[in-house]
Enzyme design. Structure first.
Site, mmCIF file in Angstrom:
data_model
loop_
_atom_site.group_PDB
_atom_site.id
_atom_site.type_symbol
_atom_site.label_atom_id
_atom_site.label_comp_id
_atom_site.label_asym_id
_atom_site.label_seq_id
_atom_site.Cartn_x
_atom_site.Cartn_y
_atom_site.Cartn_z
ATOM 1 N N ARG A 1 56.492 36.757 68.688
ATOM 2 C CA ARG A 1 55.485 36.456 67.668
ATOM 3 C C ARG A 1 56.129 36.277 66.301
ATOM 4 O O ARG A 1 55.716 35.414 65.509
ATOM 5 C CB ARG A 1 54.445 37.575 67.636
ATOM 6 C CG ARG A 1 53.330 37.374 66.608
ATOM 7 C CD ARG A 1 52.215 38.377 66.821
ATOM 8 N NE ARG A 1 51.296 38.392 65.685
ATOM 9 C CZ ARG A 1 51.158 39.408 64.822
ATOM 10 N NH1 ARG A 1 51.896 40.498 64.974
ATOM 11 N NH2 ARG A 1 50.316 39.336 63.825
ATOM 12 N N HIS B 1 55.520 32.894 64.354
ATOM 13 C CA HIS B 1 54.813 32.851 63.082
ATOM 14 C C HIS B 1 55.731 32.427 61.935
ATOM 15 O O HIS B 1 55.256 31.921 60.913
ATOM 16 C CB HIS B 1 54.168 34.201 62.785
ATOM 17 C CG HIS B 1 52.907 34.432 63.560
ATOM 18 N ND1 HIS B 1 51.835 35.142 63.078
ATOM 19 C CD2 HIS B 1 52.546 34.026 64.808
ATOM 20 C CE1 HIS B 1 50.862 35.163 63.981
ATOM 21 N NE2 HIS B 1 51.288 34.498 65.042
ATOM 22 N N TRP C 1 47.828 40.636 78.309
ATOM 23 C CA TRP C 1 47.325 39.498 79.079
ATOM 24 C C TRP C 1 47.627 39.633 80.576
ATOM 25 O O TRP C 1 46.977 39.005 81.388
ATOM 26 C CB TRP C 1 47.929 38.194 78.564
ATOM 27 C CG TRP C 1 47.380 37.726 77.257
ATOM 28 C CD1 TRP C 1 46.300 36.896 77.074
ATOM 29 C CD2 TRP C 1 47.861 38.016 75.941
ATOM 30 N NE1 TRP C 1 46.099 36.663 75.735
ATOM 31 C CE2 TRP C 1 47.035 37.339 75.015
ATOM 32 C CE3 TRP C 1 48.930 38.792 75.451
ATOM 33 C CZ2 TRP C 1 47.243 37.411 73.637
ATOM 34 C CZ3 TRP C 1 49.134 38.870 74.085
ATOM 35 C CH2 TRP C 1 48.301 38.180 73.196
#
Length: 327
Positions: free
Chosen positions: A78, A82, A227
């Site tokens: 991430r 990002h 997930w």
């Protein structure tokens, strides 16, 4: 990775040029742009394999300390995502060059909540290898996280430079949201965000497959859960579960009414999907790629590696085109 997310082992060959680590020697400013980031300058050679080994060791040590099956894996992916995902092809602004997330305003964006954990964890590695830029370190950390979790080899080269401040940060709002209030608007939002960077529908779905690793944290995003059941293993399980599981709105959590934002859960209540994940299987074009990746992990790995490498070079000026630009 969406701003609300924390965002079988197959290897394959790339052209020799994809694995070549290039030194960039220009020190001039990026032509036509007012920027506090310069092109890569000549500097002591970065021993990239040693840096990669240090990042891999960081992930392993952190996982051992936690002892609960979680790790920094998803957070490092991430961080890389990002750092790069603010790019706009319209004016060339944003992107990972500069590592501006170290400063306000990017450090304070809600989309980047919790990423200080990853940045702080990488500081000892930066101290040990001061010759690597933060921009290279943050993106390389995402590459190592993918590879060490069983994912594909990611073509990668050095050359990103660091900014001295957040003065040239793009406006907030360029990173993807998990929910725009309804399915139609969420699908459009996904396309708007990724098209702005120059990605196709196929590349969009491949990149969202990074949800294979990591989880959502209520303290960072309001959402909760992983997930899949192997959140430190990179695979096509995310796509398989998206297609095969029955996903229903989350109503309770630990025996109490769920008071967080709208999200979905499987029949066990232990796995989650964001509204943006569910939107992928309700759009016919997106669903076509979801189904393809659910059936063929090798295909997913190949497409993800190419798209992720592209993502990490957006807005970076190298002396020659990347391998994926020449294909």
């Amino acid at each position: 990775m969406f701003q609300s997310a924390r965002l079988s082992f197959t290897k394959f060959a790339f052209p020799a040029s994809a694995a070549t680590l290039l030194s960039v020697t220009s020190s001039s400013s990026i032509p036509g742009k007012k920027s506090d980031v310069t092109l890569a300058e000549s500097s002591p050679t970065v021993k990239i394999e040693k840096v990669k080994a240090a990042i891999a060791n960081l992930i392993e040590e952190d996982a051992n300390k936690r002892g609960d099956g979680t790790a920094l894996t998803g957070t490092l992916v991430r961080l890389a995502w990002h750092s790069a995902g603010t790019y706009s092809k319209e004016d060339g602004s944003g992107g990972c060059n500069g590592a501006r997330m170290r400063f306000s305003p990017e450090a304070d964006w809600g989309a980047n909540a919790g990423l200080n954990v990853a940045r702080d964890a990488l500081e000892p590695i930066k101290d040990k290898f001061p010759e690597i830029s933060y921009a290279d370190l943050y993106t390389l950390a995402g590459v190592v996280a993918i590879e060490e979790s069983g994912g594909p080899m990611i073509p990668y080269r050095l050359g990103r430079k660091d900014a001295d401040s957040g003065e040239s940060s793009p406006p907030d709002g360029r990173l993807p949201n998990a929910d725009m209030g309804n399915r139609k608007d969420t699908v459009q939002h996904i396309r708007d965000i990724f098209y702005r960077m120059g990605f196709t529908d196929q590349e969009i779905v491949a990149l969202i497959g990074a949800h294979a690793v990591g989880r959502c944290h209520t303290e960072a995003s309001g959402y909760w859960g992983p997930w899949n059941f192997s959140e430190t293993t990179f695979s096509n399980e995310y796509f398989r579960l998206l297609i095969e599981e029955r996903w229903s709105p989350k109503l309770t959590h630990n025996g109490q009414p769920w008071i967080g934002p709208d999200q979905y859960e499987d029949s066990t209540g232990k796995l989650m999907m964001l509204p943006s994940d569910i939107a992928l299987i309700h759009d016919p074009v997106f669903r076509m790629y979801v189904e393809a990746y659910a059936k063929d992990e090798d295909l997913f790995f190949k497409d993800f590696a190419k798209a992720f490498a592209k993502l990490l070079e957006l807005g970076v000026t190298f002396p020659q085109k990347s391998w994926f630009q020449r294909n």
